[in-house]
Write a protein that holds these residues in place. Structure first.
Motif, PDB file in Angstrom:
ATOM      1  N   LYS A  79       0.831  -1.199   0.000  1.00  0.00           N
ATOM      2  CA  LYS A  79       0.000   0.000   0.000  1.00  0.00           C
ATOM      3  C   LYS A  79       0.868   1.253   0.000  1.00  0.00           C
ATOM      4  CE  LYS A  79      -3.631   2.453   2.527  1.00  0.00           C
ATOM      5  NZ  LYS A  79      -4.529   2.432   3.718  1.00  0.00           N
ATOM      6  N   VAL A  80       1.911   1.264   0.837  1.00  0.00           N
ATOM      7  CA  VAL A  80       2.799   2.424   0.914  1.00  0.00           C
ATOM      8  C   VAL A  80       3.578   2.589  -0.384  1.00  0.00           C
ATOM      9  CG1 VAL A  80       4.741   3.466   2.143  1.00  0.00           C
ATOM     10  CG2 VAL A  80       2.980   2.229   3.413  1.00  0.00           C
ATOM     11  N   ILE A  81       4.022   1.477  -0.946  1.00  0.00           N
ATOM     12  CA  ILE A  81       4.761   1.534  -2.210  1.00  0.00           C
ATOM     13  C   ILE A  81       3.869   2.092  -3.320  1.00  0.00           C
ATOM     14  CG2 ILE A  81       5.860   0.139  -4.009  1.00  0.00           C
ATOM     15  CD1 ILE A  81       6.855  -1.709  -1.750  1.00  0.00           C
ATOM     16  N   ALA A  82       2.623   1.653  -3.381  1.00  0.00           N
ATOM     17  CA  ALA A  82       1.689   2.147  -4.397  1.00  0.00           C
ATOM     18  C   ALA A  82       1.428   3.638  -4.192  1.00  0.00           C
ATOM     19  CB  ALA A  82       0.380   1.367  -4.338  1.00  0.00           C
ATOM     20  N   GLU A  83       1.262   4.055  -2.936  1.00  0.00           N
ATOM     21  CA  GLU A  83       1.053   5.468  -2.641  1.00  0.00           C
ATOM     22  C   GLU A  83       2.260   6.294  -3.057  1.00  0.00           C
ATOM     23  OE1 GLU A  83       0.227   5.472   1.510  1.00  0.00           O
ATOM     24  OE2 GLU A  83      -1.894   4.925   1.276  1.00  0.00           O
ATOM     25  N   SER A  84       3.453   5.757  -2.857  1.00  0.00           N
ATOM     26  CA  SER A  84       4.685   6.462  -3.229  1.00  0.00           C
ATOM     27  C   SER A  84       4.781   6.637  -4.739  1.00  0.00           C
ATOM     28  CB  SER A  84       5.907   5.705  -2.717  1.00  0.00           C
ATOM     29  OG  SER A  84       5.926   5.674  -1.312  1.00  0.00           O
ATOM     30  N   MET A  85       4.422   5.598  -5.469  1.00  0.00           N
ATOM     31  CA  MET A  85       4.475   5.671  -6.930  1.00  0.00           C
ATOM     32  C   MET A  85       3.461   6.677  -7.454  1.00  0.00           C
ATOM     33  SD  MET A  85       5.053   1.629  -7.856  1.00  0.00           S
ATOM     34  CE  MET A  85       5.224   1.958  -9.612  1.00  0.00           C
ATOM     35  N   ASP A  86       2.271   6.693  -6.857  1.00  0.00           N
ATOM     36  CA  ASP A  86       1.256   7.668  -7.256  1.00  0.00           C
ATOM     37  C   ASP A  86       1.723   9.083  -6.944  1.00  0.00           C
ATOM     38  OD1 ASP A  86      -1.606   8.478  -7.979  1.00  0.00           O
ATOM     39  OD2 ASP A  86      -1.449   9.217  -5.926  1.00  0.00           O
ATOM     40  N   LEU A  87       2.307   9.272  -5.760  1.00  0.00           N
ATOM     41  CA  LEU A  87       2.801  10.590  -5.375  1.00  0.00           C
ATOM     42  C   LEU A  87       3.930  11.034  -6.295  1.00  0.00           C
ATOM     43  CD1 LEU A  87       2.889  13.011  -3.494  1.00  0.00           C
ATOM     44  CD2 LEU A  87       4.288  11.649  -1.913  1.00  0.00           C
ATOM     45  N   ALA A  88       4.841  10.113  -6.634  1.00  0.00           N
ATOM     46  CA  ALA A  88       5.945  10.443  -7.539  1.00  0.00           C
ATOM     47  C   ALA A  88       5.426  10.899  -8.895  1.00  0.00           C
ATOM     48  CB  ALA A  88       6.858   9.227  -7.711  1.00  0.00           C
ATOM     49  N   ASP A  89       4.372  10.253  -9.366  1.00  0.00           N
ATOM     50  CA  ASP A  89       3.767  10.635 -10.639  1.00  0.00           C
ATOM     51  C   ASP A  89       3.192  12.045 -10.556  1.00  0.00           C
ATOM     52  OD1 ASP A  89       2.624   9.880 -13.368  1.00  0.00           O
ATOM     53  OD2 ASP A  89       0.794  10.372 -12.273  1.00  0.00           O
ATOM     54  N   ARG A  90       2.477  12.346  -9.463  1.00  0.00           N
ATOM     55  CA  ARG A  90       1.879  13.680  -9.303  1.00  0.00           C
ATOM     56  C   ARG A  90       2.953  14.758  -9.144  1.00  0.00           C
ATOM     57  NH1 ARG A  90      -1.012  14.171  -4.719  1.00  0.00           N
ATOM     58  NH2 ARG A  90      -0.548  12.124  -3.834  1.00  0.00           N
ATOM     59  N   ILE A  91       4.024  14.416  -8.427  1.00  0.00           N
ATOM     60  CA  ILE A  91       5.127  15.369  -8.239  1.00  0.00           C
ATOM     61  C   ILE A  91       5.784  15.704  -9.569  1.00  0.00           C
ATOM     62  CG2 ILE A  91       7.467  15.601  -7.328  1.00  0.00           C
ATOM     63  CD1 ILE A  91       6.499  14.031  -4.855  1.00  0.00           C
ATOM     64  N   SER A  92       6.149  14.672 -10.328  1.00  0.00           N
ATOM     65  CA  SER A  92       6.849  14.914 -11.588  1.00  0.00           C
ATOM     66  C   SER A  92       5.964  15.660 -12.584  1.00  0.00           C
ATOM     67  CB  SER A  92       7.350  13.595 -12.191  1.00  0.00           C
ATOM     68  OG  SER A  92       6.285  12.683 -12.390  1.00  0.00           O
TER      69      SER A  92
END
Length: 211
Positions: free
Chosen positions: A186-199
């Motif tokens: 769950k945390v890994i998926a949240e991190s990937m989603d956040l990384a996408d929004r950040i970039s």
């Protein structure tokens, strides 16, 4: 300044230097089924590029336009070995650009700190509250650090600044934090989603300036 990362001991949470290699799975956007995604298939955030622009010129342009749009300052500190972003003042602190010896390491680091700087607590960037960051627990820190590093990798790839060393370092850094959070999906998926929004947000700043 060397390009290797300070990794985290998952048992103690202490910083340590470890040379590791790893891999990140990357998929083409068209390989995924977006039918259940709330907003459908992500749109391409890219800007029109001049084919004559070099990778470093494009990376510098992304940095400069982000700074211009957000007002965050980039300050070079001679002989510094501890890159960081502070909210008060809103500032990214880095060693002198001339200190960086490994190809692409400067851009890898500044993109990572830019990603952290999007967390400022207002609606202007990619809002998230990191007050008391170091006391929030390993899952919060792990999610933020993984997101920042993955976003850095996205931005490097976009600019065309990449090497096997940079890829290995990013993979090792992300994996070190994945170990800390016990590979919580769950945390890994949240991190990937956040990384996408950040970039996407950082690239949208470049798009606005280019308009």
């Amino acid at each position: 300044v060397k390009s290797e990362r300070h990794l985290i001991n998952p048992e103690t949470g202490q910083v340590k230097k470890v040379k590791r290699t790893g891999a990140l799975a990357v998929f083409n956007i068209d390989q995924a089924d977006w039918s259940d995604a709330p907003e459908g298939k992500p749109q391409d955030p890219t800007i029109d590029l001049d084919a004559t622009v070099t990778a470093h010129e494009l990376a510098d342009s992304i940095i400069n336009q982000y700074v211009e749009t957000t007002g965050v300052k980039v300050v070079e500190v001679p002989l510094s070995q501890a890159p960081n972003w502070t909210e008060h003042p809103d500032q990214i602190n880095l060693p002198l650009k001339a200190q960086w010896t490994a190809e692409g390491a400067y851009y890898s680091t500044i993109f990572h700190e830019m990603a952290h700087s999007t967390s400022i607590r207002d609606d202007k960037r990619v809002k998230r509250d990191l007050r008391g960051y170091y006391s929030k627990g390993q899952h919060v820190r792990g999610a933020e650090e993984m997101a920042a590093e993955i976003a850095s990798a996205y931005l490097r790839a976009y600019a065309g600044i990449e090497s096997e060393t940079l890829t290995d370092n990013s993979a090792a850094y992300v994996q070190s934090w994945a170990n800390v959070i016990k590979d919580d999906p769950k945390v890994i998926a949240e991190s990937m989603d956040l990384a996408d929004r950040i970039s996407r947000y950082i690239l949208s700043c470049a798009k606005e300036c280019a308009a």
